[in-house]
Design an enzyme around this catalytic site. Sequence first.
Site, short mmCIF file in Angstrom:
data_model
loop_
_atom_site.label_atom_id
_atom_site.label_comp_id
_atom_site.label_asym_id
_atom_site.label_seq_id
_atom_site.Cartn_x
_atom_site.Cartn_y
_atom_site.Cartn_z
N ARG A 173 -7.22 9.98 135.00
CA ARG A 173 -8.49 10.20 135.72
C ARG A 173 -8.29 10.30 137.22
O ARG A 173 -9.10 9.79 138.00
CB ARG A 173 -9.48 9.07 135.42
N ARG A 231 -14.76 10.37 140.28
CA ARG A 231 -15.80 9.88 141.20
C ARG A 231 -15.32 9.07 142.39
O ARG A 231 -16.05 8.93 143.36
CB ARG A 231 -16.82 9.08 140.41
N ARG A 243 -18.89 18.19 142.29
CA ARG A 243 -19.65 17.88 141.08
C ARG A 243 -21.13 18.14 141.29
O ARG A 243 -21.83 18.61 140.38
CB ARG A 243 -19.36 16.42 140.69
N ASP A 292 -12.73 17.16 129.44
CA ASP A 292 -13.06 15.92 128.74
C ASP A 292 -12.70 16.08 127.27
O ASP A 292 -12.74 17.20 126.74
CB ASP A 292 -14.55 15.60 128.88
N TYR A 332 -16.58 9.13 118.43
CA TYR A 332 -17.75 9.56 119.21
C TYR A 332 -18.69 10.43 118.36
O TYR A 332 -19.91 10.36 118.49
CB TYR A 332 -17.31 10.33 120.46
O1 CP3 Z 1 -8.34 13.38 135.89
C1 CP3 Z 1 -8.30 13.33 134.64
O2 CP3 Z 1 -7.74 12.41 134.01
C2 CP3 Z 1 -8.86 14.49 133.85
C3 CP3 Z 1 -10.19 14.33 133.44
C4 CP3 Z 1 -10.62 13.50 132.23
C5 CP3 Z 1 -11.98 13.11 132.08
N1 CP3 Z 1 -12.11 12.52 130.86
C6 CP3 Z 1 -13.02 13.36 133.08
C7 CP3 Z 1 -14.29 12.61 133.03
C8 CP3 Z 1 -9.93 13.05 131.09
C9 CP3 Z 1 -8.46 13.15 130.77
C10 CP3 Z 1 -10.89 12.45 130.23
C11 CP3 Z 1 -10.55 11.91 128.90
C12 CP3 Z 1 -11.55 11.10 128.19
N2 CP3 Z 1 -12.90 11.29 128.12
C13 CP3 Z 1 -11.23 10.01 127.35
C14 CP3 Z 1 -9.82 9.52 127.04
C15 CP3 Z 1 -9.25 8.68 128.11
C16 CP3 Z 1 -9.91 7.34 128.28
O3 CP3 Z 1 -10.54 7.15 129.33
O4 CP3 Z 1 -9.78 6.50 127.38
C17 CP3 Z 1 -12.43 9.50 126.82
C18 CP3 Z 1 -12.58 8.32 125.88
C19 CP3 Z 1 -13.48 10.33 127.31
C20 CP3 Z 1 -14.93 10.25 126.98
C21 CP3 Z 1 -15.76 10.04 128.17
N3 CP3 Z 1 -16.01 10.99 129.16
C22 CP3 Z 1 -16.45 8.86 128.54
C23 CP3 Z 1 -16.46 7.58 127.75
C24 CP3 Z 1 -17.12 9.15 129.74
C25 CP3 Z 1 -18.08 8.24 130.47
C26 CP3 Z 1 -17.39 7.16 131.21
C27 CP3 Z 1 -17.36 7.48 132.67
O5 CP3 Z 1 -16.29 7.30 133.27
O6 CP3 Z 1 -18.41 7.88 133.19
C28 CP3 Z 1 -16.80 10.45 130.14
C29 CP3 Z 1 -17.26 11.17 131.36
C30 CP3 Z 1 -16.19 11.65 132.30
N4 CP3 Z 1 -15.02 12.27 131.91
C31 CP3 Z 1 -16.23 11.58 133.72
C32 CP3 Z 1 -15.04 12.18 134.18
C33 CP3 Z 1 -14.63 12.39 135.62
C34 CP3 Z 1 -17.38 11.02 134.55
C35 CP3 Z 1 -18.52 11.96 134.62
C36 CP3 Z 1 -18.80 12.52 136.00
O7 CP3 Z 1 -17.96 12.52 136.92
O8 CP3 Z 1 -19.94 13.03 136.19
#
Ligand code: CP3
Length: 346
Positions: A22, A26, A35, A72, A146
Site C-alpha cells: 500500500r 491516503r 483521488r 484493488d 468478500y
Molecule cells: O499500493 C498498493 O499496495 C497498491 C494498491 C492496493 C490497494 N488495495 C489500494 C486500496 C492493493 C495491493 C490492495 C489490495 C487489497 N485490497 C487487499 C489485500 C492486501 C491487504 O491489505 O490485506 C485487500 C484485503 C483489499 C480490499 C480492500 N480495499 C479493503 C479492505 C479496503 C478498505 C480499507 C481501506 O484501507 O480503506 C480497500 C480500499 C483501498 N484499496 C484503498 C486503497 C488505497 C483505500 C480507498 C481510497 O483511497 O479511497
Amino acid sequence: MSIIIETMRGTKTKEVPIWIMRQAGRYLPEYRKLRATLPSFMEFCLNPEAVSEATIQPLKRFNLDAAIIFSDILVLPYALGINVEFHDREGPQLERIQGIKGLKIDSRILEKVSSALKITQEKMQKEFPNKALIGFAGAPWTVACYMVEGKGNRDFTNVRKFYYSNKQDFKDIISILTEETARYLINQVKSGAQIIKIFDSWAGILTPDLFEKFVIEPTRKIVQALKSEVGEIPIIGFAKGAGFMTFEYAKMTEINCVAIDQTMKMSWIRENLSQDIIPQGNLDNALLFSGKSDIEEETIKILDTFSDRPFIFNLGHGVLPETPIESIEHLVRVIKNYKKCSKINK
Ligand code: CP3
C-alpha cells in the site's frame, strides 16, 4: 536489472531491496489530491492514467525498488458482474453471492488494468529503469470471503458456515476465481508486470485442512498456469496469518518469495524456510508511528537476521493511512545505509 528481481532469482545483492505494501495511498497528500479528481474508488481503479500516476507517486518520493500497480483485489469480482462500492472508513461493500450463477467476466474492465500496466511500464522504463513493476490479484479464498460475506469481517464466520452447508457451491466459486485469476495475472504479465503478488489476506482463519484446500491448492494452480504460459515470472505469495502453515504454503505452491506478516519471528523463518524461497517482510506497520530510533532498531534487527541470505524488506501488512511520511523516509534511509550502521557488518 532491478535488485528486487535479482534477489527473487536468488542473488544476495549489495543493498537489500525494499518496497511497501500500500505504498501509494491516503498517507500521501499527492494521492489524496489525485483521488479527489474522480468520484469513486472503483472509477479511479479503472482510469489507466490516474492509476499510472498513483503507481509512480511513491517512487518520486522514496528510493523504493519497485512500484505496485495501483488497483484493488476487488476489481476482479467487479469484472465478474458484482457490484462493489467503497465508502469512506467503512471498507468495501459487495453484492453478496451464494453460487456462480450469473458470474461472467467482462474483459473490458480488466483491460483497463492491462492498459494502466502498459502506460506505467513505459513511463518507468524512461524515469525509473532500475525499478520493477509489480502486478497483483487477490487469492481465490480471500476474494471469495468478500463475495460471500459482502463486506470485510474479523473472521468471516458466515463464509466458513456457508462452505460447510453448501460445499459444492463454495467449491464452484473457488474454482471460477482460480481460473479467472490465473487468466487475469497472465494478462498482467503480458502487459508489463515483471513480478506478480498474490494476496491471501484471510488465509489465517482456516483449519489446516481447509488451508490446504482453499489457500494452497488454488494458489498452486494459479502459479502453475502462470509459469506454463509466461515462463519464469517471479511470484510473491502472501498468506497473511498462516503461522506454521507458511512453510507448506511456500513449498507446495511453488511461489518464489513468501511475504511474512509481523506476527512471525524472523529467525524462525530464516532457519526453516527452504533456501530457494526468498522471504519478504515484516516490520510492524504501526511501528512507523514510533520514533526514529525505534524504527532503526527494529529495521536493523530484521536486516541482521537475513544478512547472509537474499531477502526483500517490506512491512508485515499495508502502510496505515495516517503514517508520517518522515517515518517512511527514515526507514528507506536505514535500509539503504545498512552496511554503515549494522553491528554485524561493521
Ligand atoms: O499500493 C498498493 O499496495 C497498491 C494498491 C492496493 C490497494 N488495495 C489500494 C486500496 C492493493 C495491493 C490492495 C489490495 C487489497 N485490497 C487487499 C489485500 C492486501 C491487504 O491489505 O490485506 C485487500 C484485503 C483489499 C480490499 C480492500 N480495499 C479493503 C479492505 C479496503 C478498505 C480499507 C481501506 O484501507 O480503506 C480497500 C480500499 C483501498 N484499496 C484503498 C486503497 C488505497 C483505500 C480507498 C481510497 O483511497 O479511497
